[in-house]
Design a protein around this motif. Structure first.
Motif, short mmCIF file in Angstrom:
data_model
loop_
_atom_site.label_atom_id
_atom_site.label_comp_id
_atom_site.label_asym_id
_atom_site.label_seq_id
_atom_site.Cartn_x
_atom_site.Cartn_y
_atom_site.Cartn_z
N LEU A 70 -23.91 0.76 0.34
CA LEU A 70 -24.78 0.82 1.15
C LEU A 70 -26.13 1.50 0.73
CD1 LEU A 70 -22.93 2.14 4.27
CD2 LEU A 70 -23.70 -0.08 3.81
N THR A 71 -26.09 2.52 -0.44
CA THR A 71 -27.36 3.06 -0.88
C THR A 71 -28.18 2.11 -1.41
OG1 THR A 71 -26.00 5.15 -1.25
CG2 THR A 71 -27.84 4.69 -2.50
N PHE A 72 -27.54 1.14 -2.34
CA PHE A 72 -28.35 0.35 -3.07
C PHE A 72 -28.71 -0.76 -1.95
CE2 PHE A 72 -26.21 2.38 -6.79
CZ PHE A 72 -27.41 2.63 -7.46
N HIS A 73 -28.01 -1.25 -1.02
CA HIS A 73 -28.22 -2.25 -0.25
C HIS A 73 -29.42 -2.03 0.68
CE1 HIS A 73 -27.30 -5.74 2.23
NE2 HIS A 73 -27.58 -5.33 3.07
N GLN A 74 -29.58 -0.44 1.00
CA GLN A 74 -30.58 0.05 2.03
C GLN A 74 -31.70 0.61 1.34
OE1 GLN A 74 -28.64 2.22 5.05
NE2 GLN A 74 -27.19 0.36 5.80
N GLY A 75 -31.68 0.64 -0.14
CA GLY A 75 -32.77 0.98 -0.65
C GLY A 75 -32.95 2.32 -1.22
N GLY A 76 -32.12 3.14 -0.80
CA GLY A 76 -31.73 4.48 -0.91
C GLY A 76 -30.76 5.41 -0.45
N SER A 90 -24.35 -2.33 10.29
CA SER A 90 -24.27 -3.55 10.95
C SER A 90 -23.08 -4.52 10.49
CB SER A 90 -25.49 -4.54 10.64
OG SER A 90 -25.88 -4.69 9.50
N ILE A 91 -22.80 -5.50 11.13
CA ILE A 91 -22.10 -6.63 10.67
C ILE A 91 -22.39 -7.24 9.35
CG2 ILE A 91 -20.79 -8.81 11.27
CD1 ILE A 91 -20.76 -7.83 14.07
N SER A 92 -23.74 -7.44 9.49
CA SER A 92 -24.14 -8.06 8.38
C SER A 92 -24.00 -7.37 6.99
CB SER A 92 -25.62 -8.48 8.44
OG SER A 92 -26.56 -7.47 8.46
N GLU A 93 -24.02 -6.26 6.90
CA GLU A 93 -23.91 -5.29 5.93
C GLU A 93 -22.60 -5.19 5.61
OE1 GLU A 93 -27.32 -1.79 6.15
OE2 GLU A 93 -25.40 -1.93 7.65
N MET A 94 -21.54 -5.36 6.42
CA MET A 94 -20.25 -5.52 6.10
C MET A 94 -19.68 -6.66 5.34
SD MET A 94 -18.77 -2.52 6.88
CE MET A 94 -16.85 -3.29 6.80
N ARG A 95 -20.54 -7.62 5.96
CA ARG A 95 -20.47 -9.19 5.22
C ARG A 95 -20.92 -9.30 3.94
NH1 ARG A 95 -22.18 -12.74 10.67
NH2 ARG A 95 -19.96 -12.76 11.90
N SER A 96 -22.21 -8.51 3.75
CA SER A 96 -22.66 -8.31 2.41
C SER A 96 -21.69 -7.75 1.43
CB SER A 96 -23.92 -8.08 2.61
OG SER A 96 -24.84 -8.51 3.19
N THR A 110 -18.02 0.00 15.55
CA THR A 110 -17.68 -1.65 15.66
C THR A 110 -17.70 -2.37 14.72
OG1 THR A 110 -18.02 -0.96 18.15
CG2 THR A 110 -17.77 -3.14 17.64
N ALA A 111 -18.82 -2.57 13.91
CA ALA A 111 -19.19 -3.17 12.96
C ALA A 111 -18.10 -3.20 11.83
CB ALA A 111 -20.61 -3.18 12.44
N VAL A 112 -17.46 -1.91 11.61
CA VAL A 112 -16.54 -1.69 10.38
C VAL A 112 -15.19 -2.16 11.12
CG1 VAL A 112 -15.45 0.11 9.13
CG2 VAL A 112 -18.01 0.17 9.49
N LEU A 113 -14.92 -1.48 12.14
CA LEU A 113 -13.41 -1.82 12.76
C LEU A 113 -13.16 -3.08 13.07
CD1 LEU A 113 -13.09 1.51 14.78
CD2 LEU A 113 -12.59 0.99 12.28
N SER A 114 -14.15 -4.06 13.37
CA SER A 114 -13.90 -5.40 13.79
C SER A 114 -13.97 -6.20 12.67
CB SER A 114 -15.17 -6.09 14.95
OG SER A 114 -16.28 -5.97 14.23
N THR A 115 -14.27 -5.81 11.35
CA THR A 115 -14.13 -6.68 9.98
C THR A 115 -12.93 -6.90 9.73
OG1 THR A 115 -16.31 -5.68 9.35
CG2 THR A 115 -14.88 -6.89 7.83
N ARG A 116 -12.71 -8.39 9.64
CA ARG A 116 -11.23 -8.86 9.30
C ARG A 116 -11.13 -8.83 7.85
NH1 ARG A 116 -10.26 -14.03 13.33
NH2 ARG A 116 -10.27 -12.82 15.40
N ALA A 117 -9.80 -8.30 7.54
CA ALA A 117 -9.41 -8.52 6.16
C ALA A 117 -8.93 -9.85 5.65
CB ALA A 117 -8.45 -7.68 5.77
N PRO A 118 -9.46 -10.21 4.25
CA PRO A 118 -8.95 -11.77 4.13
C PRO A 118 -7.44 -11.81 4.16
CG PRO A 118 -9.60 -10.04 2.29
CD PRO A 118 -10.02 -9.50 3.53
N LYS A 119 -7.11 -12.85 4.30
CA LYS A 119 -5.64 -13.02 4.17
C LYS A 119 -4.89 -13.14 2.94
CE LYS A 119 -5.45 -15.56 8.65
NZ LYS A 119 -5.20 -16.78 9.50
N PHE A 120 -3.75 -12.76 2.76
CA PHE A 120 -3.28 -13.00 1.58
C PHE A 120 -1.80 -12.97 1.40
CE2 PHE A 120 -3.69 -8.31 2.32
CZ PHE A 120 -2.39 -7.82 1.88
N GLU A 121 -1.10 -13.44 0.54
CA GLU A 121 0.32 -13.67 0.72
C GLU A 121 1.01 -12.40 0.37
OE1 GLU A 121 4.10 -16.36 -0.90
OE2 GLU A 121 1.87 -17.18 -1.27
#
Length: 308
Positions: free
Chosen positions: A45-51, A62-68, A106-117
């Motif tokens: 987040l530090t590097f993504h947001q510039g400081g 935001s959700i977009s930051e979680m996706r990134s 909400t943005a964090v808690l609604s993020t879905r984990a990737p599926k794995f076996e």
């Protein structure tokens, strides 16, 4: 990497880790993994947001930051299982931070984990378990070390203990009686019956142990007198695997899986086995067992409340 965090973010992380240790009873290895996963996320987040970010920007994630963040992990070839673990740690941190700072993550808690076996545990067969235990004593030419290893392995298989629980036994647990009072994950206490061979094996070790077993040190000792390192038991199992032709999945923890599987296969009650293992969920106990589906469904039908 830690220097990229603001003092406020760093303090929040330390406070959360302290809460995990004191309130949730998280183990040292778990805390280390939590710290690394959440710190890496905050650095992103530090590097993504510039400081360096104070607490206020953290609450506006935001959700977009979680996706990134997750896209970046995938670009680094981080496996789905590891991504899911990291996301779980971040969610736990944000739940705590949201309660403390009064916001909904909400943005964090609604993020879905990737599926794995999920990899199911592979217990030993009954014969393989017997052969393994019978072969332990011959792995060391030092009598007290041989007796120690037999005692630990017998506790893992005979009582279904975790390796940390067996190596965490203290003189306060002695003499070993018909049951052991175990403090497991999350500081949850359970009572575990002790079979005769396990009790005998511990007593044989105690007679030979050359060290003073005081109240403030573990029962099982390394060759220099310090606490026995789990690595020693892993190396023991590695040698036995080669000697007996066992698969790589034959680890100390596999003995706990074998304990559960063999009890269930012999007609043990699934809920009783759940209590013996210290599992919070019946589904976790089911994952520990490897029996035919007909037997498993029969056990479920007997144990599940909806079946009655």
């Amino acid at each position: 990497m830690t220097l990229a965090l603001s003092p406020a973010a760093r303090d929040a992380l330390e406070d959360w880790l302290s809460a995990q240790k004191s309130l949730q009873g998280a183990a040292a290895n778990t805390l280390t993994a939590y710290a690394a996963d959440v710190r890496d996320f905050l650095v992103f987040l530090t590097f993504h947001q510039g400081g360096p970010q104070g607490l206020a920007p953290l609450t506006r994630i935001s959700i977009s930051e979680m996706r990134s963040w997750m896209a970046g992990l995938r670009a680094e070839d981080v496996g789905a299982r590891s991504v899911a673990r990291k996301l779980s740690a971040v969610k736990s941190f944000y739940r705590w931070l949201g309660e403390r700072e009064g916001f909904e993550p909400t943005a964090v808690l609604s993020t879905r984990a990737p599926k794995f076996e999920k990899k199911l545990p592979r217990p030993l067969s009954v014969d393989a378990a017997r052969n393994l235990i019978a072969s332990v004593e011959a792995q060391s030419q030092t009598p007290w070390v041989a007796a120690r290893d037999v005692a630990v392995v017998t506790l893992l298989y005979g009582c279904g203990l975790r390796i940390s629980e067996a190596l965490g036994l203290t003189p306060a647990h002695l003499p070993i009686g018909d049951v052991l009072r175990i403090i497991g994950k999350g500081n949850k206490e359970r009572i575990v019956p002790v079979i005769g061979p396990a009790r005998d094996a511990v007593e044989a070790y105690l007679r030979l142990c050359p060290f003073d077993l005081t109240q403030d040190a573990p029962v099982f000792r390394g060759v220099r007198g310090g606490p026995l390192n789990p690595r020693s038991m892993q190396q023991l199992m590695a040698g036995l695997r080669l000697q007996l032709g066992l698969p790589a999945t034959a680890t100390p923890h596999a003995l706990r899986h074998s304990f559960a599987t063999h009890l269930l296969a012999a007609g043990g009650d699934l809920r009783a086995i759940q209590e013996l293992l210290g599992h919070a969920s019946l589904s976790t106990t089911q994952a520990y067992t490897s029996v035919d589906s007909v037997h498993l469904m029969s056990a479920y039908n007997k144990a599940h409340p909806k079946a009655h």
